[in-house]
Design a protein around this motif. Structure first.
Motif, mmCIF file in Angstrom:
data_model
loop_
_atom_site.group_PDB
_atom_site.id
_atom_site.type_symbol
_atom_site.label_atom_id
_atom_site.label_comp_id
_atom_site.label_asym_id
_atom_site.label_seq_id
_atom_site.Cartn_x
_atom_site.Cartn_y
_atom_site.Cartn_z
ATOM 1 N N UNK A 26 1.933 -5.552 -38.651
ATOM 2 C CA UNK A 26 2.802 -5.792 -37.504
ATOM 3 C C UNK A 26 3.269 -7.241 -37.550
ATOM 4 N N UNK A 27 4.576 -7.430 -37.423
ATOM 5 C CA UNK A 27 5.172 -8.765 -37.439
ATOM 6 C C UNK A 27 5.628 -9.126 -36.029
ATOM 7 N N UNK A 28 5.234 -10.327 -35.601
ATOM 8 C CA UNK A 28 5.588 -10.802 -34.269
ATOM 9 C C UNK A 28 6.807 -11.721 -34.313
ATOM 10 N N UNK A 29 7.401 -11.978 -33.176
ATOM 11 C CA UNK A 29 8.598 -12.832 -33.078
ATOM 12 C C UNK A 29 8.387 -14.219 -33.662
ATOM 13 N N UNK A 30 7.167 -14.756 -33.525
ATOM 14 C CA UNK A 30 6.907 -16.108 -34.034
ATOM 15 C C UNK A 30 6.588 -16.129 -35.526
ATOM 16 N N UNK A 31 6.675 -14.978 -36.201
ATOM 17 C CA UNK A 31 6.457 -14.905 -37.642
ATOM 18 C C UNK A 31 5.037 -14.553 -38.046
ATOM 19 N N UNK A 32 4.106 -14.597 -37.115
ATOM 20 C CA UNK A 32 2.728 -14.213 -37.451
ATOM 21 C C UNK A 32 2.642 -12.716 -37.706
ATOM 22 N N UNK A 33 1.676 -12.336 -38.542
ATOM 23 C CA UNK A 33 1.442 -10.918 -38.806
ATOM 24 C C UNK A 33 -0.035 -10.609 -38.626
ATOM 25 N N UNK A 34 -0.316 -9.350 -38.355
ATOM 26 C CA UNK A 34 -1.679 -8.838 -38.367
ATOM 27 C C UNK A 34 -1.600 -7.373 -38.760
ATOM 28 N N UNK A 35 -2.721 -6.808 -39.152
ATOM 29 C CA UNK A 35 -2.739 -5.412 -39.597
ATOM 30 C C UNK A 35 -3.816 -4.642 -38.855
ATOM 31 N N UNK A 36 -3.485 -3.408 -38.513
ATOM 32 C CA UNK A 36 -4.431 -2.507 -37.870
ATOM 33 C C UNK A 36 -4.742 -1.370 -38.830
ATOM 34 N N UNK A 37 -6.012 -1.230 -39.186
ATOM 35 C CA UNK A 37 -6.413 -0.114 -40.030
ATOM 36 C C UNK A 37 -6.272 1.180 -39.252
ATOM 37 N N UNK A 38 -5.854 2.235 -39.943
ATOM 38 C CA UNK A 38 -5.666 3.518 -39.271
ATOM 39 C C UNK A 38 -5.663 4.649 -40.288
ATOM 40 N N UNK A 39 -6.074 5.818 -39.854
ATOM 41 C CA UNK A 39 -5.937 6.998 -40.702
ATOM 42 C C UNK A 39 -4.686 7.791 -40.302
ATOM 43 N N UNK A 40 -3.846 7.182 -39.460
ATOM 44 C CA UNK A 40 -2.580 7.762 -39.030
ATOM 45 C C UNK A 40 -1.459 6.715 -39.122
ATOM 46 N N UNK A 41 -1.191 6.181 -40.337
ATOM 47 C CA UNK A 41 -0.194 5.112 -40.433
ATOM 48 C C UNK A 41 1.215 5.550 -40.033
ATOM 49 N N UNK A 42 1.591 6.763 -40.349
ATOM 50 C CA UNK A 42 2.913 7.252 -39.978
ATOM 51 C C UNK A 42 3.081 7.372 -38.467
ATOM 52 N N UNK A 43 2.098 7.952 -37.816
ATOM 53 C CA UNK A 43 2.158 8.111 -36.360
ATOM 54 C C UNK A 43 2.155 6.780 -35.633
ATOM 55 N N UNK A 44 1.326 5.840 -36.096
ATOM 56 C CA UNK A 44 1.274 4.525 -35.463
ATOM 57 C C UNK A 44 2.579 3.765 -35.690
ATOM 58 N N UNK A 45 3.125 3.812 -36.892
ATOM 59 C CA UNK A 45 4.398 3.149 -37.182
ATOM 60 C C UNK A 45 5.510 3.715 -36.302
ATOM 61 N N UNK A 46 5.593 5.033 -36.209
ATOM 62 C CA UNK A 46 6.620 5.673 -35.373
ATOM 63 C C UNK A 46 6.463 5.268 -33.906
ATOM 64 N N UNK A 47 5.233 5.238 -33.419
ATOM 65 C CA UNK A 47 4.982 4.892 -32.012
ATOM 66 C C UNK A 47 5.374 3.440 -31.729
ATOM 67 N N UNK A 48 5.057 2.534 -32.648
ATOM 68 C CA UNK A 48 5.428 1.122 -32.460
ATOM 69 C C UNK A 48 6.939 0.982 -32.484
ATOM 70 N N UNK A 49 7.571 1.603 -33.462
ATOM 71 C CA UNK A 49 9.037 1.496 -33.568
ATOM 72 C C UNK A 49 9.746 2.080 -32.351
ATOM 73 N N UNK A 50 9.261 3.181 -31.828
ATOM 74 C CA UNK A 50 9.902 3.736 -30.628
ATOM 75 C C UNK A 50 9.613 2.860 -29.403
ATOM 76 N N UNK A 51 8.477 2.185 -29.401
ATOM 77 C CA UNK A 51 8.141 1.310 -28.281
ATOM 78 C C UNK A 51 8.932 0.012 -28.264
ATOM 79 N N UNK A 52 9.351 -0.453 -29.427
ATOM 80 C CA UNK A 52 10.076 -1.735 -29.476
ATOM 81 C C UNK A 52 11.590 -1.544 -29.513
ATOM 82 N N UNK A 53 12.045 -0.298 -29.646
ATOM 83 C CA UNK A 53 13.499 -0.087 -29.710
ATOM 84 C C UNK A 53 14.099 0.051 -28.317
#
Length: 141
Positions: free
Chosen positions: A114-141
């Protein structure tokens, strides 16, 4: 309203700690101070790292590890992007600094960076990377 909720159990962490407790307490009979102290430390680690629960509501992304003492919260407007990544086995499990930024992981090798506005990044381990990516993208759009 919750948009996304997923819990990943750290089965390897759980079974490894149980095995260490059995070896420690069964193999050092007669030496009580060391096994007791080590057992308490192992049990605390188990409680702190046995699962990773990720929730996304209308305003925030929250990743809590274990019973929730450690929690990474980010407001959705602060997120500018995310992408599934494969993490290296030597990054291990727990919370630590990696080339993807801070990693919060309890099992497996899949994560979402995950990339933040200030350029920092962090990562969340998951066994559902597609679902989490879709949820984040729909939440920020």
């Amino acid at each position: 309203m919750t948009r996304y909720e997923h819990t990943q159990i750290g089965h390897v962490i759980i079974w490894s700690v149980i095995a260490m407790l059995l070896v420690l307490n069964g193999g050092l009979i007669g030496q009580r101070a060391l096994p007791l102290t080590a057992s308490i430390i192992l049990l605390v680690c188990l409680v702190l790292f046995y699962r990773l629960k990720i929730t996304i509501d209308d305003k925030t992304l929250c990743a809590s590890i274990g019973v929730g003492v450690v929690c990474k919260k980010v407001r959705l407007p602060e997120i500018v992007g995310c992408e599934p990544v494969r993490i290296r086995w030597w990054y291990g499990w727990g919370i630590h600094l990696t080339p993807n930024g801070w990693l919060y992981n309890v099992s497996g090798f899949d994560a979402v960076r995950i990339t933040l506005r200030d350029g920092r990044t962090f990562a969340l381990g998951t066994d559902d990377p597609g679902g989490l990516t879709d949820a984040i993208r729909s939440g920020i759009s």
